[in-house]
Design a protein around this motif. Sequence first.
Motif: not given
Length: 179
Positions: A3, A5, A56, A82, A91, A95, A98
């Motif tokens: 994953i 960003f 993402v 998502i 995810l 996210a 993050w």
Amino acid sequence: MHIEFSRISAGDGEALADFLTGEEWPYHAGTQERETVARRHAEGRYDNEEERTFWVLADGERAGLVRLQDLADDTPMFDLRIRKAWRGRGLGTEAVAWLTRYLFTELPDVLRIEGHTRVDNGAMRAIFRKSGYAKEAHYRDAWPAPDGVRHDATAYAILRRDWLSGTVTRPAWDDEPVT
Ligand SMILES: CC(C)(COP(=O)(O)OP(=O)(O)OC[C@H]1O[C@@H](n2cnc3c(N)ncnc32)[C@H](O)[C@@H]1OP(=O)(O)O)[C@@H](O)C(=O)NCCC(=O)NCCS
């Protein structure tokens, strides 16, 4: 799954339009036209002093979108989406972890981060709860759906000091005088 960003770039207008109009987003008000998204992107509406937008990327594929908003305030807000095909694999949770770290480290004046969602958005509320966000508000009949039904809305927030210490300070709910 890997994953990442990645901040949107000047050439991402078509990809943004594909993303935002390619499927339904039932917890977001109104439908958007491709042309509107592309025009807004060309005008810099998704990336400017007040807002930054990130893909993402899951194994290199555009699986989701994070929009960080109100960046000039001391309480930014965010929008997270998502794609249906990628949901339920962690995810959304990644996210939020993050973006929380990103905002608190990139913007030293930010003391709180806030997110709102419709009361029946169970997945988003679960993510808030497990990410150190506390429920701060419940707005009755505040979220009109396209079919005319008015849903309640909820607001969650995380404090910088809680994020640093790994705690969750609850709001003082019971501060009304006892009658
Ligand atoms: C909300 C959204 C971002 C979640 O993304 P996701 O990648 O599926 O989320 P995750 O897989 O990280 O986690 C979802 C969590 O919610 C839980 N969950 C899912 N549906 C749920 C429900 N109806 N009620 C309670 N919890 C639920 C899952 O069990 C999971 O928790 P767990 O990992 O502890 O088991 C995604 O569904 C989405 O983009 N929805 C449409 C757009 C949207 O609603 N955005 C939020 C606007 S603020």
